[in-house]
Design a protein around this motif. Structure first.
Motif, PDB file in Angstrom:
ATOM      1  N   UNK A  71     -17.402  11.831   6.507  1.00  0.00           N
ATOM      2  CA  UNK A  71     -17.374  11.768   7.644  1.00  0.00           C
ATOM      3  C   UNK A  71     -16.230  11.245   8.420  1.00  0.00           C
ATOM      4  N   UNK A  72     -15.959   9.974   7.946  1.00  0.00           N
ATOM      5  CA  UNK A  72     -15.068   9.200   8.535  1.00  0.00           C
ATOM      6  C   UNK A  72     -14.200   8.090   7.316  1.00  0.00           C
ATOM      7  N   UNK A  73     -12.997   8.295   7.666  1.00  0.00           N
ATOM      8  CA  UNK A  73     -12.097   7.264   6.397  1.00  0.00           C
ATOM      9  C   UNK A  73     -11.186   6.703   7.458  1.00  0.00           C
ATOM     10  N   UNK A  74     -10.938   5.240   7.498  1.00  0.00           N
ATOM     11  CA  UNK A  74     -10.222   4.531   8.156  1.00  0.00           C
ATOM     12  C   UNK A  74      -9.495   3.387   7.467  1.00  0.00           C
ATOM     13  N   UNK A  75      -8.170   3.092   7.750  1.00  0.00           N
ATOM     14  CA  UNK A  75      -7.621   2.075   7.104  1.00  0.00           C
ATOM     15  C   UNK A  75      -6.818   1.272   8.355  1.00  0.00           C
ATOM     16  N   UNK A  76      -7.135   0.076   8.152  1.00  0.00           N
ATOM     17  CA  UNK A  76      -6.285  -0.952   9.118  1.00  0.00           C
ATOM     18  C   UNK A  76      -4.784  -0.792   9.054  1.00  0.00           C
ATOM     19  N   UNK A  77      -4.079  -0.812  10.192  1.00  0.00           N
ATOM     20  CA  UNK A  77      -2.843  -0.538  10.454  1.00  0.00           C
ATOM     21  C   UNK A  77      -2.046  -1.268   9.334  1.00  0.00           C
ATOM     22  N   UNK A  78      -2.035  -2.695   9.256  1.00  0.00           N
ATOM     23  CA  UNK A  78      -1.352  -3.305   8.392  1.00  0.00           C
ATOM     24  C   UNK A  78      -1.576  -2.903   6.998  1.00  0.00           C
ATOM     25  N   UNK A  79      -2.211  -2.444   6.552  1.00  0.00           N
ATOM     26  CA  UNK A  79      -2.798  -2.106   5.191  1.00  0.00           C
ATOM     27  C   UNK A  79      -2.487  -0.570   4.766  1.00  0.00           C
ATOM     28  N   UNK A  80      -2.016   0.113   5.658  1.00  0.00           N
ATOM     29  CA  UNK A  80      -1.872   1.511   5.342  1.00  0.00           C
ATOM     30  C   UNK A  80      -0.671   1.699   4.495  1.00  0.00           C
ATOM     31  N   UNK A  81       0.299   0.830   4.063  1.00  0.00           N
ATOM     32  CA  UNK A  81       1.421   1.132   3.251  1.00  0.00           C
ATOM     33  C   UNK A  81       1.082   0.515   1.781  1.00  0.00           C
ATOM     34  N   UNK A  82      -0.281  -0.108   1.734  1.00  0.00           N
ATOM     35  CA  UNK A  82      -0.724  -0.527   0.492  1.00  0.00           C
ATOM     36  C   UNK A  82      -1.647   0.560  -0.463  1.00  0.00           C
ATOM     37  N   UNK A  83      -1.699   1.664   0.250  1.00  0.00           N
ATOM     38  CA  UNK A  83      -2.329   2.910  -0.552  1.00  0.00           C
ATOM     39  C   UNK A  83      -3.724   2.880  -0.423  1.00  0.00           C
ATOM     40  N   UNK A  84      -4.426   1.863   0.448  1.00  0.00           N
ATOM     41  CA  UNK A  84      -5.708   2.018   0.600  1.00  0.00           C
ATOM     42  C   UNK A  84      -6.606   3.140   0.989  1.00  0.00           C
ATOM     43  N   UNK A  85      -5.955   4.004   1.716  1.00  0.00           N
ATOM     44  CA  UNK A  85      -6.527   5.353   2.058  1.00  0.00           C
ATOM     45  C   UNK A  85      -6.527   6.476   0.795  1.00  0.00           C
ATOM     46  N   UNK A  86      -5.568   6.133  -0.032  1.00  0.00           N
ATOM     47  CA  UNK A  86      -5.904   7.170  -1.358  1.00  0.00           C
ATOM     48  C   UNK A  86      -6.561   6.272  -2.283  1.00  0.00           C
ATOM     49  N   UNK A  87      -6.790   4.932  -2.360  1.00  0.00           N
ATOM     50  CA  UNK A  87      -7.752   4.482  -3.227  1.00  0.00           C
ATOM     51  C   UNK A  87      -9.281   4.570  -2.721  1.00  0.00           C
ATOM     52  N   UNK A  88      -9.268   4.569  -1.587  1.00  0.00           N
ATOM     53  CA  UNK A  88     -10.740   4.827  -0.934  1.00  0.00           C
ATOM     54  C   UNK A  88     -11.147   6.143  -1.215  1.00  0.00           C
ATOM     55  N   UNK A  89     -10.165   7.172  -0.868  1.00  0.00           N
ATOM     56  CA  UNK A  89     -10.688   8.783  -0.989  1.00  0.00           C
ATOM     57  C   UNK A  89     -10.833   8.795  -2.461  1.00  0.00           C
TER      58      UNK A  89
END
Length: 147
Positions: free
Chosen positions: A69-87
């Motif tokens: 449904x939704x995936x969001x990463x705080x802007x200051x953490x996007x370079x830390x690959x949190x989007x990939x880790x969460x996905x």
């Protein structure tokens, strides 16, 4: 004709009671139509040392399909690959629940490239969103991938 027995149509704002009832009614209909009675929601949350939200995902599984449904990463953490880790964590949870495929949509101004880098293929678009944007629908088979 007796007006007091006629249905009444009303238009209003957000209605959590109506949302709950429609979910119940459509879930019952979907189960009857498909025989799949295993719909469950799940979420993934990443918080920092202060307990503030860094990233999150909400999704559901049903009949072997995972829908994000939704995936969001705080802007200051996007370079830390949190989007990939969460996905990747969501895909692992989907597999754990017996899913072999995932569906997601993302507006053209959001993250379709992100999903495509993770093996998602575009299956269609819904046009007409503000600013000339579209909602990009994507799909990934988990059966043949290890990530």
């Amino acid at each position: 004709m007796d007006d007091k027995h006629e249905p009444v149509l009303t238009v209003g704002g957000s209605d959590s009671e109506l949302d709950k009832r429609l979910t119940e009614e459509l879930t019952a209909f979907n189960i009857a139509a498909t025989g799949a009675d295993d719909q469950e929601e799940f979420s993934i949350r990443v918080t920092d040392a202060d307990g503030e939200l860094v990233a999150g995902l909400t999704a559901w599984t049903w009949g072997g399909l995972c829908g994000i449904d939704m995936l969001w990463v705080r802007e200051d953490s996007r370079r830390d690959r949190w989007g990939s880790k969460v996905l990747l964590a969501a895909e692992a949870e989907a597999r754990r629940r017996g899913c072999d495929r995932v569906a997601v949509s993302s507006f053209t101004f959001q993250a379709p490239d992100f999903y495509q880098r993770h093996g998602y293929a575009e299956t269609g678009r819904t046009l007409g969103f503000p600013g000339g944007n579209a909602d990009v629908h994507m799909y990934k088979s988990l059966a043949t991938t290890g990530n």
